[in-house]
Design an enzyme around this catalytic site. Structure first.
Site, short mmCIF file in Angstrom:
data_model
loop_
_atom_site.label_atom_id
_atom_site.label_comp_id
_atom_site.label_asym_id
_atom_site.label_seq_id
_atom_site.Cartn_x
_atom_site.Cartn_y
_atom_site.Cartn_z
N ARG A 49 -45.82 107.51 -19.37
CA ARG A 49 -44.94 108.16 -18.42
C ARG A 49 -43.73 108.72 -19.16
O ARG A 49 -43.56 108.49 -20.35
CB ARG A 49 -44.51 107.19 -17.32
CG ARG A 49 -44.05 105.84 -17.88
CD ARG A 49 -42.98 105.20 -17.08
NE ARG A 49 -41.78 106.01 -17.04
CZ ARG A 49 -40.88 106.08 -18.04
NH1 ARG A 49 -41.06 105.45 -19.20
NH2 ARG A 49 -39.81 106.83 -17.93
N GLY A 50 -42.88 109.46 -18.41
CA GLY A 50 -41.76 110.14 -19.05
C GLY A 50 -42.21 111.54 -19.45
O GLY A 50 -43.27 111.70 -20.09
N ALA A 51 -41.41 112.53 -19.08
CA ALA A 51 -41.86 113.93 -19.22
C ALA A 51 -42.35 114.29 -20.63
O ALA A 51 -43.47 114.81 -20.79
CB ALA A 51 -40.75 114.86 -18.75
N ARG A 86 -50.04 115.01 -12.86
CA ARG A 86 -48.70 114.79 -12.27
C ARG A 86 -48.00 116.16 -12.16
O ARG A 86 -47.98 116.92 -13.13
CB ARG A 86 -47.87 113.82 -13.12
CG ARG A 86 -48.45 112.41 -13.13
CD ARG A 86 -47.46 111.39 -13.66
NE ARG A 86 -46.39 111.14 -12.70
CZ ARG A 86 -45.31 110.40 -12.99
NH1 ARG A 86 -45.16 109.89 -14.21
NH2 ARG A 86 -44.38 110.19 -12.08
N GLN A 219 -38.31 101.54 -13.53
CA GLN A 219 -38.27 102.01 -14.93
C GLN A 219 -37.02 101.52 -15.65
O GLN A 219 -36.96 101.54 -16.87
CB GLN A 219 -38.33 103.54 -14.99
CG GLN A 219 -39.67 104.15 -14.66
CD GLN A 219 -39.82 104.51 -13.21
OE1 GLN A 219 -39.18 103.93 -12.33
NE2 GLN A 219 -40.65 105.50 -12.93
N ASP A 259 -37.18 115.95 -15.71
CA ASP A 259 -38.60 116.27 -15.66
C ASP A 259 -38.84 117.78 -15.60
O ASP A 259 -39.89 118.26 -16.01
CB ASP A 259 -39.26 115.58 -14.47
CG ASP A 259 -39.32 114.08 -14.75
OD1 ASP A 259 -38.31 113.39 -14.51
OD2 ASP A 259 -40.35 113.62 -15.27
N ASN A 269 -35.25 115.13 -11.60
CA ASN A 269 -35.37 113.88 -12.37
C ASN A 269 -35.70 112.77 -11.37
O ASN A 269 -35.79 113.00 -10.16
CB ASN A 269 -34.08 113.58 -13.14
CG ASN A 269 -34.27 112.47 -14.16
OD1 ASN A 269 -35.24 112.49 -14.92
ND2 ASN A 269 -33.38 111.50 -14.19
N LYS A 270 -35.89 111.58 -11.89
CA LYS A 270 -36.33 110.44 -11.07
C LYS A 270 -35.50 110.29 -9.81
O LYS A 270 -34.27 110.45 -9.85
CB LYS A 270 -36.27 109.18 -11.94
CG LYS A 270 -36.71 107.90 -11.28
CD LYS A 270 -38.08 107.98 -10.65
CE LYS A 270 -39.16 108.41 -11.63
NZ LYS A 270 -40.45 108.71 -10.95
#
Ligand code: MRU
Length: 356
Positions: A49-51, A86, A219, A259, A269-270
């Site tokens: 995970r994570g862009a 995603r 996260q 992201d 973003n998140k």
């Protein structure tokens, strides 16, 4: 820069080995991904995970997916499969577009010296050597994407360090708040929002990080895990504690990742990032977004054009209750003090300078 104890992503012959982030922080387990399906599932299930890390993993997914068949039709299928994993992190589409462009130009049958072995064993072991096979070339491009991510994030660390130095006082360590995990776990190395934190720590500058828990997937625990690994002082907080800490003057700067950043600076973003930006504005706290250029999407004019991933209800609750679970939000550009990329620091109004 960042000490690399457990790498997030490594090549292993005709496969990759990733650190399974769904098992952290309780245990560090590696998973070998050797098929298109295993790579796609690892991204969907957020083992990876994570862009930036999603982008690099998908690039390797293309190479892995071409092992037995590197025709144009297979390339299109592989890219379509990975692109569907995603929707919000644009690094995924960026990496796939680049793989497509660089691989498609190598024609399978017509180029002199280009062959398709029965099964490519990865760029370093393929028996097609010294002749080219299309799959080997895909491995090389994916390796370059991974190496470039590492270099970009190291540069972000150096640019962000200069901003942190401006906030240094003798009174206390620099108080940095972050959200989600935009550290080394979310990238090939160094992280984005945490890269300046690592750079400061390595330069002997005292820092303390407020780590936001980041419901529903927590996260923040990944951030706490990697900061502990690096010996950087940090404190975990519930997401909703952020406003109070800013009101009390206990936060000097907010540093988050992204992201997808639209051309006007609106930033996905998140989920929860927007509320932190609002609180930061209300309390005069500087709010920076750190991301490599692979996260900037100049095709999107503004945040309204960024697709927001809606994730499964069971991430919030076991069942029986109506649930909405948007995984990202949009922070409007006017709430963002500046953007840190490998090219330096810019205000939202100047971002087009980075459009190459
Ligand atoms: O859903 P995730 O965990 O992939 O979301 C990650 C984030 O939102 C990060 O802040 C972002 O990708 C930047 S990572 C350097």
């Amino acid at each position: 820069m960042t000490p690399q104890r457990l790498k997030t992503l490594q090549e292993d012959g005709d496969a990759i080995v990733v650190l399974d982030q769904t098992r952290l922080p309780s245990e560090a387990v590696f998973q070998r991904l050797d098929s298109l399906e295993s790579v796609a599932n690892a991204i969907i299930n957020m083992q990876v995970r994570g862009a930036p890390l999603i982008g690099a993993t998908a690039a390797y997914g293309v190479a892995i997916g071409l092992a037995d068949d590197a025709t144009d039709a297979r390339l299109a299928y592989v890219i379509e499969t990975l692109a569907a994993t995603r929707p919000t992190a644009v690094n995924l589409q960026w990496a796939l577009r680049r793989m497509d462009a660089e691989i498609r130009q190598l024609e399978v049958t017509r180029s002199v010296g280009l062959i398709q072995p029965t099964r490519c064993a990865g760029a370093n072991q393929c028996f097609a050597k010294p002749l080219l096979c299309r799959c080997c070339e895909a491995w090389k491009v994916a390796s370059r994407i991974a190496a470039e991510d590492e270099a970009a994030n190291a540069a972000i660390g150096n640019h962000g360090l200069k901003l942190l130095l401006d906030l240094q006082t003798l009174a206390r360590p620099i108080q940095i708040m972050t959200h989600c995990n935009a550290g080394r776990l979310a990238t090939v190395a160094h992280g984005t929002a945490l890269a300046p934190v690592y750079a400061a720590h390595e330069a002997g500058i005292a820092v303390h990080v407020w780590v936001s828990e980041t419901r529903p997937r927590n996260q923040g625990l990944l951030t706490a895990w990697e900061l502990a690994e690096a010996g950087i002082p940090h404190t975990l907080i519930a997401d909703n504690a952020a406003g109070l800490l800013m009101m009390q003057g206990r936060v000097d700067v907010v540093l988050v990742g992204a992201d997808r950043i639209a051309a006007n600076g609106d930033t996905a973003n998140k989920i929860g990032t927007y509320l932190k930006a609002l609180a930061a504005k209300a309390h005069g706290v500087r709010f920076y977004v750190a991301a490599p250029l692979s996260t900037f999407d100049f095709r999107c004019e503004n945040g309204a054009e960024i697709p927001i991933e809606e994730r499964a209800a069971n991430e919030l609750h076991a069942g029986g209750i109506s649930v909405a679970n948007p995984a990202f939000d949009i922070t409007p550009a006017h709430l963002i003090s500046g953007f840190i990329s490998e090219r330096g620091v810019l205000a939202a109004g100047d971002l087009l300078q980075w459009k190459t």
